[in-house]
Design a protein around this motif. Sequence first.
Motif, PDB file in Angstrom:
ATOM      1  N   PHE A   1       0.822  -1.204   0.000  1.00  0.00           N
ATOM      2  CA  PHE A   1       0.000   0.000   0.000  1.00  0.00           C
ATOM      3  C   PHE A   1       0.863   1.264   0.000  1.00  0.00           C
ATOM      4  N   LEU A   2       1.983   1.233   0.704  1.00  0.00           N
ATOM      5  CA  LEU A   2       2.885   2.381   0.706  1.00  0.00           C
ATOM      6  C   LEU A   2       3.448   2.625  -0.692  1.00  0.00           C
ATOM      7  N   LEU A   3       3.782   1.558  -1.405  1.00  0.00           N
ATOM      8  CA  LEU A   3       4.245   1.694  -2.784  1.00  0.00           C
ATOM      9  C   LEU A   3       3.156   2.311  -3.659  1.00  0.00           C
ATOM     10  N   ILE A   4       1.941   1.807  -3.525  1.00  0.00           N
ATOM     11  CA  ILE A   4       0.821   2.326  -4.327  1.00  0.00           C
ATOM     12  C   ILE A   4       0.610   3.808  -4.046  1.00  0.00           C
ATOM     13  N   PHE A   5       0.549   4.191  -2.770  1.00  0.00           N
ATOM     14  CA  PHE A   5       0.312   5.592  -2.425  1.00  0.00           C
ATOM     15  C   PHE A   5       1.495   6.484  -2.788  1.00  0.00           C
ATOM     16  N   SER A   6       2.708   5.956  -2.688  1.00  0.00           N
ATOM     17  CA  SER A   6       3.857   6.792  -3.044  1.00  0.00           C
ATOM     18  C   SER A   6       3.883   7.066  -4.543  1.00  0.00           C
ATOM     19  N   VAL A   7       3.431   6.129  -5.340  1.00  0.00           N
ATOM     20  CA  VAL A   7       3.378   6.345  -6.787  1.00  0.00           C
ATOM     21  C   VAL A   7       2.187   7.241  -7.147  1.00  0.00           C
ATOM     22  N   LEU A   8       0.995   6.935  -6.596  1.00  0.00           N
ATOM     23  CA  LEU A   8      -0.209   7.667  -6.975  1.00  0.00           C
ATOM     24  C   LEU A   8      -0.309   9.046  -6.335  1.00  0.00           C
ATOM     25  N   LEU A   9       0.029   9.160  -5.056  1.00  0.00           N
ATOM     26  CA  LEU A   9      -0.119  10.438  -4.359  1.00  0.00           C
ATOM     27  C   LEU A   9       1.121  11.318  -4.454  1.00  0.00           C
ATOM     28  N   VAL A  10       2.258  10.722  -4.142  1.00  0.00           N
ATOM     29  CA  VAL A  10       3.489  11.498  -4.056  1.00  0.00           C
ATOM     30  C   VAL A  10       4.110  11.701  -5.432  1.00  0.00           C
ATOM     31  N   GLY A  11       3.890  10.769  -6.348  1.00  0.00           N
ATOM     32  CA  GLY A  11       4.469  10.872  -7.676  1.00  0.00           C
ATOM     33  C   GLY A  11       5.853  10.282  -7.777  1.00  0.00           C
ATOM     34  N   ASP A  12       6.207   9.413  -6.831  1.00  0.00           N
ATOM     35  CA  ASP A  12       7.519   8.769  -6.876  1.00  0.00           C
ATOM     36  C   ASP A  12       7.632   7.868  -8.096  1.00  0.00           C
ATOM     37  N   ARG A  13       8.832   7.772  -8.598  1.00  0.00           N
ATOM     38  CA  ARG A  13       9.140   6.807  -9.659  1.00  0.00           C
ATOM     39  C   ARG A  13       9.911   5.683  -9.011  1.00  0.00           C
ATOM     40  N   VAL A  14       9.304   4.543  -8.987  1.00  0.00           N
ATOM     41  CA  VAL A  14       9.896   3.397  -8.295  1.00  0.00           C
ATOM     42  C   VAL A  14      10.278   2.350  -9.324  1.00  0.00           C
ATOM     43  N   SER A  15      11.468   1.807  -9.170  1.00  0.00           N
ATOM     44  CA  SER A  15      11.916   0.736 -10.042  1.00  0.00           C
ATOM     45  C   SER A  15      11.056  -0.496  -9.801  1.00  0.00           C
ATOM     46  N   VAL A  16      10.399  -0.954 -10.838  1.00  0.00           N
ATOM     47  CA  VAL A  16       9.542  -2.128 -10.717  1.00  0.00           C
ATOM     48  C   VAL A  16      10.358  -3.346 -10.317  1.00  0.00           C
ATOM     49  N   ALA A  17      11.521  -3.504 -10.905  1.00  0.00           N
ATOM     50  CA  ALA A  17      12.367  -4.659 -10.589  1.00  0.00           C
ATOM     51  C   ALA A  17      12.791  -4.647  -9.124  1.00  0.00           C
ATOM     52  N   ARG A  18      13.178  -3.496  -8.624  1.00  0.00           N
ATOM     53  CA  ARG A  18      13.595  -3.409  -7.218  1.00  0.00           C
ATOM     54  C   ARG A  18      12.407  -3.633  -6.285  1.00  0.00           C
ATOM     55  N   ALA A  19      11.261  -3.071  -6.636  1.00  0.00           N
ATOM     56  CA  ALA A  19      10.069  -3.263  -5.810  1.00  0.00           C
ATOM     57  C   ALA A  19       9.685  -4.739  -5.768  1.00  0.00           C
ATOM     58  N   LEU A  20       9.691  -5.396  -6.915  1.00  0.00           N
ATOM     59  CA  LEU A  20       9.351  -6.821  -6.950  1.00  0.00           C
ATOM     60  C   LEU A  20      10.369  -7.658  -6.184  1.00  0.00           C
ATOM     61  N   THR A  21      11.644  -7.289  -6.271  1.00  0.00           N
ATOM     62  CA  THR A  21      12.675  -8.004  -5.524  1.00  0.00           C
ATOM     63  C   THR A  21      12.446  -7.853  -4.018  1.00  0.00           C
ATOM     64  N   GLY A  22      12.153  -6.648  -3.585  1.00  0.00           N
ATOM     65  CA  GLY A  22      11.879  -6.416  -2.169  1.00  0.00           C
ATOM     66  C   GLY A  22      10.664  -7.183  -1.687  1.00  0.00           C
ATOM     67  N   PHE A  23       9.594  -7.152  -2.480  1.00  0.00           N
ATOM     68  CA  PHE A  23       8.384  -7.882  -2.092  1.00  0.00           C
ATOM     69  C   PHE A  23       8.615  -9.389  -2.105  1.00  0.00           C
ATOM     70  N   ALA A  24       9.434  -9.856  -3.036  1.00  0.00           N
ATOM     71  CA  ALA A  24       9.752 -11.287  -3.071  1.00  0.00           C
ATOM     72  C   ALA A  24      10.523 -11.700  -1.820  1.00  0.00           C
ATOM     73  N   LEU A  25      11.426 -10.846  -1.359  1.00  0.00           N
ATOM     74  CA  LEU A  25      12.176 -11.152  -0.140  1.00  0.00           C
ATOM     75  C   LEU A  25      11.263 -11.193   1.079  1.00  0.00           C
ATOM     76  N   ILE A  26      10.329 -10.247   1.155  1.00  0.00           N
ATOM     77  CA  ILE A  26       9.375 -10.264   2.269  1.00  0.00           C
ATOM     78  C   ILE A  26       8.508 -11.516   2.196  1.00  0.00           C
ATOM     79  N   ALA A  27       8.040 -11.861   0.994  1.00  0.00           N
ATOM     80  CA  ALA A  27       7.203 -13.053   0.826  1.00  0.00           C
ATOM     81  C   ALA A  27       7.991 -14.324   1.177  1.00  0.00           C
ATOM     82  N   ALA A  28       9.269 -14.354   0.811  1.00  0.00           N
ATOM     83  CA  ALA A  28      10.086 -15.518   1.154  1.00  0.00           C
ATOM     84  C   ALA A  28      10.230 -15.657   2.665  1.00  0.00           C
ATOM     85  N   GLY A  29      10.410 -14.530   3.356  1.00  0.00           N
ATOM     86  CA  GLY A  29      10.479 -14.562   4.813  1.00  0.00           C
ATOM     87  C   GLY A  29       9.179 -15.031   5.421  1.00  0.00           C
TER      88      GLY A  29
END
Length: 137
Positions: A103-131
Amino acid sequence: MLYLWRNPNNGSPGAGIGKRGDVTLLISWFFLVVGSVVLSFLVAWQVKTVHPGVIPVVKYNLTVLPLYFLANVALSIGFIRAHEAIRNLPLVVAGQSFMYYVFLLIFSVLLVGDRVSVARALTGFALIAAGAAVLGR
């Protein structure tokens, strides 16, 4: 495979839909989602609208204090109910953390206008999911 609910009688994943343990867990995930959405929104909104000085940040946090309180109440109810259903608090917290960061990723992109690397975001989420998967075993 990681399951977010288990039958409290025999521990089988997803078995007994409609039984008290599954209903408790579904209700708990609802509270965890609501708390996570509110907290992540408030953080993103603060970054977008509040000057980084001490006084503006204190004023913002005092203004939204009732929402922080309600979000924490929702999270508390969710943690207690989920733990009651699956007896694995680290897994519950990992699942909630995963939701919060999504949700923080979604709001940072939609509200704040951040440009987030999709590959890095997916890697981070994959690490959390693996944990979470390790905790769920």
